[in-house]
Structure formats: structure tokens, C-alpha cells
Design a protein around this motif. Structure first.
Motif, PDB file in Angstrom:
ATOM      1  N   ASN A 165      -0.455 -85.594  45.838  1.00 38.71           N
ATOM      2  CA  ASN A 165      -0.361 -87.027  45.530  1.00 38.71           C
ATOM      3  C   ASN A 165       1.091 -87.414  45.237  1.00 38.71           C
ATOM      4  O   ASN A 165       1.576 -88.443  45.704  1.00 38.71           O
ATOM      5  CB  ASN A 165      -1.194 -87.374  44.285  1.00 38.71           C
ATOM      6  N   HIS A 169       3.290 -90.179  47.271  1.00 43.77           N
ATOM      7  CA  HIS A 169       3.669 -91.445  46.637  1.00 43.77           C
ATOM      8  C   HIS A 169       5.111 -91.454  46.149  1.00 43.77           C
ATOM      9  O   HIS A 169       5.466 -92.252  45.287  1.00 43.77           O
ATOM     10  CB  HIS A 169       2.707 -91.763  45.485  1.00 43.77           C
ATOM     11  N   ASP A 193       6.809 -87.241  38.959  1.00 44.83           N
ATOM     12  CA  ASP A 193       7.510 -87.701  40.165  1.00 44.83           C
ATOM     13  C   ASP A 193       8.383 -88.914  39.864  1.00 44.83           C
ATOM     14  O   ASP A 193       8.256 -89.534  38.810  1.00 44.83           O
ATOM     15  CB  ASP A 193       6.513 -87.985  41.300  1.00 44.83           C
ATOM     16  N   ILE A 198       2.556 -96.663  39.101  1.00 51.77           N
ATOM     17  CA  ILE A 198       1.251 -97.336  39.145  1.00 51.77           C
ATOM     18  C   ILE A 198       1.207 -98.389  38.039  1.00 51.77           C
ATOM     19  O   ILE A 198       1.582 -98.106  36.893  1.00 51.77           O
ATOM     20  CB  ILE A 198       0.112 -96.315  38.900  1.00 51.77           C
ATOM     21  N   LEU A 206      -8.299 -95.027  37.882  1.00 55.68           N
ATOM     22  CA  LEU A 206      -7.786 -94.105  38.908  1.00 55.68           C
ATOM     23  C   LEU A 206      -8.702 -92.921  39.196  1.00 55.68           C
ATOM     24  O   LEU A 206      -8.725 -92.419  40.314  1.00 55.68           O
ATOM     25  CB  LEU A 206      -6.420 -93.549  38.490  1.00 55.68           C
ATOM     26  N   TYR A 211     -11.493 -94.850  44.315  1.00 57.11           N
ATOM     27  CA  TYR A 211     -10.621 -95.914  43.819  1.00 57.11           C
ATOM     28  C   TYR A 211      -9.204 -95.683  44.328  1.00 57.11           C
ATOM     29  O   TYR A 211      -8.660 -94.588  44.209  1.00 57.11           O
ATOM     30  CB  TYR A 211     -10.611 -95.970  42.282  1.00 57.11           C
ATOM     31  N   ARG A 212      -8.629 -96.719  44.912  1.00 57.37           N
ATOM     32  CA  ARG A 212      -7.252 -96.615  45.391  1.00 57.37           C
ATOM     33  C   ARG A 212      -6.489 -97.861  44.997  1.00 57.37           C
ATOM     34  O   ARG A 212      -7.037 -98.952  44.995  1.00 57.37           O
ATOM     35  CB  ARG A 212      -7.211 -96.501  46.903  1.00 57.37           C
ATOM     36  N   VAL A 213      -5.205 -97.661  44.692  1.00 55.22           N
ATOM     37  CA  VAL A 213      -4.367 -98.788  44.286  1.00 55.22           C
ATOM     38  C   VAL A 213      -4.155 -99.709  45.481  1.00 55.22           C
ATOM     39  O   VAL A 213      -4.303-100.924  45.386  1.00 55.22           O
ATOM     40  CB  VAL A 213      -3.027 -98.269  43.722  1.00 55.22           C
ATOM     41  N   ASN A 218      -3.100 -96.237  51.365  1.00 53.69           N
ATOM     42  CA  ASN A 218      -3.427 -94.892  50.911  1.00 53.69           C
ATOM     43  C   ASN A 218      -4.355 -94.175  51.874  1.00 53.69           C
ATOM     44  O   ASN A 218      -4.359 -92.959  51.958  1.00 53.69           O
ATOM     45  CB  ASN A 218      -4.020 -94.930  49.512  1.00 53.69           C
ATOM     46  N   GLY A 223      -5.068 -89.421  52.054  1.00 50.81           N
ATOM     47  CA  GLY A 223      -5.882 -89.046  50.898  1.00 50.81           C
ATOM     48  C   GLY A 223      -7.340 -89.400  51.135  1.00 50.81           C
ATOM     49  O   GLY A 223      -7.675 -90.148  52.049  1.00 50.81           O
ATOM     50  N   THR A 224      -8.219 -88.842  50.285  1.00 50.01           N
ATOM     51  CA  THR A 224      -9.648 -89.132  50.435  1.00 50.01           C
ATOM     52  C   THR A 224     -10.133 -90.120  49.375  1.00 50.01           C
ATOM     53  O   THR A 224     -11.246 -90.625  49.466  1.00 50.01           O
ATOM     54  CB  THR A 224     -10.485 -87.842  50.278  1.00 50.01           C
ATOM     55  N   GLY A 225      -9.329 -90.374  48.359  1.00 49.67           N
ATOM     56  CA  GLY A 225      -9.760 -91.252  47.266  1.00 49.67           C
ATOM     57  C   GLY A 225     -10.639 -90.518  46.267  1.00 49.67           C
ATOM     58  O   GLY A 225     -11.181 -91.105  45.336  1.00 49.67           O
ATOM     59  N   LEU A 228      -8.469 -87.515  42.326  1.00 54.23           N
ATOM     60  CA  LEU A 228      -8.353 -87.597  40.862  1.00 54.23           C
ATOM     61  C   LEU A 228      -9.717 -87.481  40.178  1.00 54.23           C
ATOM     62  O   LEU A 228      -9.798 -87.018  39.038  1.00 54.23           O
ATOM     63  CB  LEU A 228      -7.634 -88.888  40.444  1.00 54.23           C
TER      64      LEU A 228
HETATM   65  P1  ADP Z   1      -6.113 -90.421  47.227  1.00 53.81           P
HETATM   66  O1  ADP Z   1      -6.821 -89.393  48.015  1.00 53.81           O
HETATM   67  O2  ADP Z   1      -6.190 -91.801  47.795  1.00 53.81           O
HETATM   68  O3  ADP Z   1      -4.737 -89.984  46.844  1.00 53.81           O
HETATM   69  P2  ADP Z   1      -6.736 -89.933  44.455  1.00 53.81           P
HETATM   70  O4  ADP Z   1      -8.023 -89.981  43.695  1.00 53.81           O
HETATM   71  O5  ADP Z   1      -6.035 -88.623  44.489  1.00 53.81           O
HETATM   72  O6  ADP Z   1      -7.004 -90.509  45.892  1.00 53.81           O
HETATM   73  O7  ADP Z   1      -5.759 -91.003  43.838  1.00 53.81           O
HETATM   74  C1  ADP Z   1      -6.240 -92.330  43.627  1.00 53.81           C
HETATM   75  C2  ADP Z   1      -5.131 -93.330  43.778  1.00 53.81           C
HETATM   76  O8  ADP Z   1      -4.192 -93.171  42.719  1.00 53.81           O
HETATM   77  C3  ADP Z   1      -4.306 -93.157  45.050  1.00 53.81           C
HETATM   78  O9  ADP Z   1      -4.901 -93.786  46.145  1.00 53.81           O
HETATM   79  C4  ADP Z   1      -2.993 -93.825  44.653  1.00 53.81           C
HETATM   80  O10 ADP Z   1      -3.105 -95.224  44.793  1.00 53.81           O
HETATM   81  C5  ADP Z   1      -2.897 -93.506  43.150  1.00 53.81           C
HETATM   82  N1  ADP Z   1      -1.997 -92.357  42.885  1.00 53.81           N
HETATM   83  C6  ADP Z   1      -2.365 -91.061  42.729  1.00 53.81           C
HETATM   84  N2  ADP Z   1      -1.307 -90.284  42.467  1.00 53.81           N
HETATM   85  C7  ADP Z   1      -0.224 -91.096  42.459  1.00 53.81           C
HETATM   86  C8  ADP Z   1       1.183 -90.891  42.240  1.00 53.81           C
HETATM   87  N3  ADP Z   1       1.701 -89.690  41.962  1.00 53.81           N
HETATM   88  N4  ADP Z   1       1.994 -91.984  42.306  1.00 53.81           N
HETATM   89  C9  ADP Z   1       1.489 -93.212  42.563  1.00 53.81           C
HETATM   90  N5  ADP Z   1       0.183 -93.474  42.774  1.00 53.81           N
HETATM   91  C10 ADP Z   1      -0.666 -92.435  42.720  1.00 53.81           C
END
Ligand code: ADP
Length: 275
Positions: A165, A169, A193, A198, A206, A211-213, A218, A223-225, A228
Motif C-alpha cells: 500500500n 500511494h 511513507d 489520507i 479504512l 472501502y477505498r478513498v 485505487n 489493490g483489492t480493497g 486493511l
Molecule cells: P486497497 O487494496 O485498495 O489498497 P486497502 O484495504 O489495503 O485496499 O486500503 C484501503 C484504502 O486505504 C486504499 O484504497 C487507499 O485509498 C487507502 N490507503 C491504504 N494505504 C494507504 C497509504 N499508505 N497511503 C494512502 N492511502 C492509503
């Protein structure tokens, strides 16, 4: 939490009532539990059933792309795109299966000594490979003598999710730091990082599934969402928690906090196993 609800499908609320009285409200939540179980089984079964056909499709696509004949050349780009998308689908299915496994209460795998420093070094290498040609600097600052009592495969999955991630990002060329240390409050694995960061209102959501921002972007980033959500479950299975701090435009830190009882000294483990 109440001893009455321990092991029973009851939700108990205690409300102060007058000077010394307490009102106890116990609700039967067995129906909710049952529905939750049905949902879990459904997701696990569907994911499992989709696995085989997808593997077959992926296999045929690979054969077509390897064949190198005229047809394959003409169709190379669409075929590659199909291969990419079926790979993505496979990834989602693997993550859904992993989540279902983590949520299933029956699955209590014994904890074993995990060599976290070596694991983090390997994940950092994978992160560099993922970051491609322009690259990120990924630095590992790990206490080499600190091991953890845990579930190796789950931890690898959780830590990789956080590092990948961070790579996805964070603009190329910037630094990502992975830390592994112990302090008075327990054991910590942190991924820091200098990426996009966010906004605060997203933080509490999150770890929800899918859930995705920024949904569109994304999804494109691969990513799969579910990453986290997996990390959160892995942490709760270890009696720990995921802590997220972030600032837009500055960067994020994802910290996995483990209880001190899970700490192991590498020297002791190696001696115990005769190595
Ligand atoms: P994804 O597979 O989309 O990365 P995650 O569950 O790992 O799904 O993360 C959910 C969301 O959190 C991501 O879609 C992204 O918007 C945000 N995110 C995760 N890690 C970071 C990061 N290091 N910096 C910024 N945004 C992040």
C-alpha cells in the motif's frame, strides 16, 4: 463485556438505575450470529467455486500469449489485458478466502516463533520489485534479535499489504521506512511513507471491506480493497491492533501494535531448536 454473555449469543447492557441499582438488558443476538455465519459461509463458498474456473481461464490465456502465432500477435494487447484482469480477480478471491478464514472462529492455528526481521527484509525486496524502474527507497530498521510468537502466513500477508500500500500511494523516488522494535508498551511493526496521505474523515472506515478513498484510482492501482480489513483481523487474532496516523500531502504511518507477551528473543529460539 459481561460474564453472562460469555459464550452465549447474548448482548448485555448495564444501565445505572437510582442510587445502587442496575438495570440489566440482555438481548438474544443468536439470529444476528446465524446471519453472520451464513454470510461468511456464502462468501467463502462462492470464492472457492470461482477459483478453479479462473485458474483455467488464466492458464489458457497464458498458452495463447506464449504461442506467438499470428493470431496471438494480433490479439496480444487485449489478451494481456484479460490476463491482467483475471489476475486481479484471482487476487480478490484469495483475499476473500483469507478474510473468511480469519473470521471463522473454529480456525485456531497454534502460534509459532516467527523470524520477523528476515520476513520484513524479504517483503521490502518484494516492495522494491513492485515499485518498478523509477523505484522507491525502502529502508528496514529492525531489531534483529526480536522475534514474535504468531501466525507466520497471516503476519506475512498483513505486513506485505501495508508495505505494498505504501508503495502504491507514494510517488516514485520517495522513501518508505519499515520499523520493528519493542518498547514499554509492546512490540511494533510500522510502515511510514511520505506519500499522498489520507484525510481524517476516511480513517475510521479504512479497514472496512472494499472501502477505498478514491475508488476508481485505487482499483487501477491493483489493490483489492480488502487489504486493511485483513490486517485488522490478523492484528485482533494476535491480541493487538492496527493504528493509523496520516496527514494529507505529508504521508501516513500504519502501525501494528502487539502485546509484549508475544516477544521472543532470537537467541533463545535458535538455542531451543538446536540451531
Ligand atoms: P486497497 O487494496 O485498495 O489498497 P486497502 O484495504 O489495503 O485496499 O486500503 C484501503 C484504502 O486505504 C486504499 O484504497 C487507499 O485509498 C487507502 N490507503 C491504504 N494505504 C494507504 C497509504 N499508505 N497511503 C494512502 N492511502 C492509503
Amino acid at each position: 463485556p459481561s460474564p453472562i454473555a460469555d459464550g452465549l449469543p447474548l448482548s448485555v447492557r448495564v444501565i445505572p438505575y437510582g442510587e445502587a441499582n442496575r438495570l440489566l438488558i440482555a438481548s438474544d443476538v443468536s439470529r444476528v450470529h446465524r446471519l453472520e455465519q451464513v454470510r461468511r459461509d456464502f462468501v467463502a463458498n462462492v470464492s472457492h467455486e470461482l477459483r478453479t474456473p479462473l485458474t483455467v481461464i488464466g492458464g489458457y490465456l497464458e498458452t495463447l500469449l506464449d504461442s506467438g502465432d499470428l493470431c496471438a500477435q494480433k490479439w496480444e494487447q487485449p489478451l494481456r489485458r484479460m490476463q491482467q484482469q483475471s489476475g486481479r480477480m484471482q487476487h480478490i478471491i484469495e483475499d476473500l478466502l483469507m478474510l473468511a478464514k480469519l473470521e471463522g472462529q473454529g480456525e485456531r492455528v497454534a502460534m509459532r516463533p516467527v523470524a520477523v526481521p528476515g520476513m520484513l527484509a524479504a517483503i521490502a525486496e518484494d516492495g522494491i520489485a513492485l515499485s518498478g524502474e523509477q523505484g522507491h527507497e525502502i529502508r528496514v530498521e529492525a531489531d534483529g534479535d526480536l522475534w514474535l510468537l504468531g501466525h507466520e502466513q497471516e503476519l506475512r500477508s498483513a505486513f506485505s499489504n501495508l508495505v505494498f500500500n505504501a508503495v502504491r500511494h507514494t510517488p516514485a523516488g520517495r522513501r518508505i521506512v519499515i520499523r520493528w522494535y519493542q518498547d514499554g508498551r509492546g512490540l511494533h511493526m510500522e510502515v511510514e511513507d511520505n506519500g499522498e496521505g489520507i484525510a481524517p474523515h476516511h480513517l475510521p472506515r479504512l479497514t472496512e471491506r472494499f472501502y477505498r478513498v478514491d475508488r476508481g484510482r485505487n482499483r487501477e492501482s491493483g489493490g483489492t480493497g480488502l487489504g486493511l480489513a485483513i490486517v485488522k483481523h490478523v492484528m485482533s487474532r494476535h491480541g493487538g491492533q492496527l493504528r493509523i496516523t496520516s496527514q494529507v500531502g505529508v504521508g501516513s504511518t500504519f502501525a501494528c501494535d502487539f502485546p509484549a507477551e508475544l516477544a521472543l528473543a532470537r537467541k533463545v529460539v535458535s538455542r531451543g531448536s538446536g540451531g
